[in-house]
Scaffold this active site. Structure first.
Site, short mmCIF file in Angstrom:
data_model
loop_
_atom_site.label_atom_id
_atom_site.label_comp_id
_atom_site.label_asym_id
_atom_site.label_seq_id
_atom_site.Cartn_x
_atom_site.Cartn_y
_atom_site.Cartn_z
N GLU A 156 -40.64 20.86 -7.32
CA GLU A 156 -40.97 22.24 -7.71
C GLU A 156 -42.49 22.38 -7.66
OE1 GLU A 156 -39.25 23.02 -11.54
OE2 GLU A 156 -37.21 22.63 -10.82
N PRO A 157 -43.00 23.61 -7.72
CA PRO A 157 -44.46 23.75 -7.67
C PRO A 157 -45.14 22.91 -8.76
CG PRO A 157 -43.40 25.89 -7.45
CD PRO A 157 -42.30 24.90 -7.72
N GLY A 158 -44.53 22.79 -9.91
CA GLY A 158 -45.15 22.02 -11.00
C GLY A 158 -44.53 20.65 -11.19
N GLN A 393 -58.10 6.27 18.35
CA GLN A 393 -59.39 5.63 18.64
C GLN A 393 -59.35 4.95 20.01
OE1 GLN A 393 -61.81 6.16 16.59
NE2 GLN A 393 -63.35 4.94 17.64
N GLY A 397 -61.40 10.29 23.62
CA GLY A 397 -61.32 11.75 23.65
C GLY A 397 -59.90 12.23 23.97
N GLU A 420 -41.12 11.46 -0.67
CA GLU A 420 -40.26 10.37 -1.17
C GLU A 420 -41.05 9.39 -2.03
OE1 GLU A 420 -36.88 9.17 -0.16
OE2 GLU A 420 -36.32 10.93 0.98
N THR A 422 -45.24 9.29 -3.47
CA THR A 422 -46.54 9.07 -2.82
C THR A 422 -46.89 7.57 -2.87
OG1 THR A 422 -47.77 9.31 -4.89
CG2 THR A 422 -47.37 11.34 -3.63
#
Ligand SMILES: Cc1cc2nc3c(=O)[nH]c(=O)nc-3n(C[C@H](O)[C@H](O)[C@H](O)COP(=O)(O)OP(=O)(O)OC[C@H]3O[C@@H](n4cnc5c(N)ncnc54)[C@H](O)[C@@H]3O)c2cc1C
Length: 440
Positions: A156-158, A393, A397, A420, A422
């Site tokens: 959830e957001p929190g 790397q 480029g 899943e 951190t």
């Protein structure tokens, strides 16, 4: 003379011990895959090479669920409940990570569209009753003619790392024998487009995670389920991620995973434990799901890392600077050596955790000591980020442009240190396991 006596003793000791250790039980350790495992891995690899990889760049740019690829996978039996059961019942536990590695080697965004449903079906499997398995697990995938995806909605957001902060409420309405769900879920893979949503909600907020349960919400049979913003992401862009809102969503009482009776018993035990009058062994619904799937997520990360490593190895052999292939320089060759070694190291951790998880499924008690599932996911996720960065790397480029796939692989890899659990949370799990202390 003395030397030959010693060597004769050594020979006889080695002979005795060798005979002893040829007995069953001593010779069971092997990392060699059997013929069927190799066949299924190669079958998944062929699909990844022929169907997934050629479509990878297009779906990454479109940022849409690749339904035609899911349909193709269903047609050949690579997508669906049967396919998952086929991988799941391997007693070594290896088939699941083997196939995941191949599909994500093809492309991680498409891979997640094919495998994101597994999170919801695993939640039903690990928390549901056999009747609920029959009722819902097949429906998560649909049929060959009508493929579906499913969503597992915990965050959830929190409440991301801290699942105890889940605010989505499920309230039982005895008048209608239904649950009424209200709340907002965030970052749900397949959220809002899935048929089946497995939703973790709190029934008794005073009990923290022990007051939570998982509910099956069939989107097309309810009112009040709305998809929120579909998120535009750094990577894994062929996989749909969105917020989901639940506004007085009513579902039958039977849709709580494990059944209402079991839930009531579990809540009663948790209340007694909280009051200091009993002990609680209740598992929280989302943690149980994550435990079962952690090493599988690691295998996905290894697939991405291996893909980037292979591109970089080929490139280093053909790209010439200063009149010789760049791999001719230790500065490049040693990077590739480290990449190969780290991928293998991560895979070994994944296979170990897979094997332990299979033992758990068989009802055995594997010797979990150090958060082995977390170790596998942590190592594989961090290896994927490092290896894909080194691949860019090595390509210089070109690596930084969308003309080559390694920049996409790098973007895809980054999620593996976030979802899943951190990397910090995995370290917390391992630190607690090795110390026996409540490290914070
Ligand atoms: C592409 C994508 C797909 C996803 N799919 C799903 C899904 O299908 N279902 C679902 O439920 N969720 C899903 N998620 C959500 C994901 O699981 C969460 O983003 C993740 O758990 C982290 O939570 P958070 O983003 O709130 O970060 P936070 O928990 O806010 O963490 C922010 C930072 O603080 C660190 N941190 C937090 N607590 C501690 C601590 N105690 N000690 C040390 N460091 C700490 C974290 O490690 C992190 O670095 C998905 C996310 C993404 C981006």
């Amino acid at each position: 003379m003395a030397d030959s006596v010693v060597s004769a003793d050594v020979m006889s000791l080695a002979g005795e011990l060798g005979a002893e250790r040829s007995k069953p039980g001593w010779s069971s350790f092997s990392l060699a895959l059997n013929e069927e495992q190799k066949e299924i891995r190669d079958w998944a690899h062929t699909f990844a090479a022929d169907v997934i990889r050629p479509a990878a760049s297009e779906w990454d740019e479109r940022e849409e669920t690749p339904w035609p690829v899911i349909q193709e996978a269903a047609k050949i039996g690579l997508y669906g409940l049967d396919a998952n059961i086929n991988l799941f019942v391997d007693p070594t536990g290896l088939l699941m990570p083997l196939v995941h590695e191949e599909l994500f080697w093809g492309d991680a965004g498409i891979g997640m569209s094919l495998k994101g449903t597994g999170l919801a079906s695993s939640a039903i499997f690990s928390n549901g009753t056999p009747e609920q398995w029959s009722q819902w697990m097949g429906r998560c995938y649909g049929t060959v003619d009508d493929v579906r995806v499913a969503a597992f909605c915990s965050s959830e957001p929190g409440a991301g790392s801290d699942v105890s902060a889940i605010r989505t409420r499920a309230v039982y309405d005895s008048a209608t024998d239904e649950w009424v769900i209200n709340g907002q879920k965030a970052w749900a893979t397949n959220g809002g487009i899935a048929d089946i949503h497995v939703v973790v909600a709190t029934v008794d907020p005073s009990l923290g995670t022990k007051g939570q349960a998982a509910f099956v919400v069939p989107r097309t049979e309810v009112h009040g389920l709305e998809m929120g913003t579909k998120l535009r992401k750094h990577g894994l862009r062929a996989s749909h991620t969105a917020d989901v809102f639940f506004d007085n969503v009513r579902i039958p009482a039977a849709n709580v995973l494990g059944g209402k009776e079991k839930l009531d018993e579990r809540l009663a035990r948790a209340r007694e434990a909280a009051a200091g009058t009993g002990s609680s062994s209740g598992r929280n619904a989302s943690m149980a799901t994550f435990e079962m799937t952690r090493h599988i997520v690691g295998a996905q990360a290894i697939g991405i890392a291996r893909a980037a490593y292979e591109v970089a190895l080929d490139y280093a052999k053909t790209r010439e600077q200063f009149g010789r292939p760049i791999i001719d320089n230790q500065g490049i060759a040693f990077k590739l050596a480290d990449m190969a070694m780290e991928i293998d190291a991560a895979r070994l951790l994944v296979w170990r955790a897979a094997n332990m998880s299979a033992a758990l499924m068989r009802g055995e008690t594997p010797d979990y000591r150090h958060g082995e599932g977390s170790m596998a996911k942590l190592k594989a996720g961090e290896v994927a980020v490092k290896v894909t960065e080194e691949a860019i790397q090595i390509l210089g480029g070109n690596g930084y442009t969308r003309e080559y796939p390694v920049e996409r692989m790098h973007r895809d890899a980054k999620i593996y240190t976030i979802f899943e659990g951190t990397s910090e949370i995995q370290r917390l799990v391992i630190a607690r396991a090795i110390s026996g202390m409540r490290i914070r």
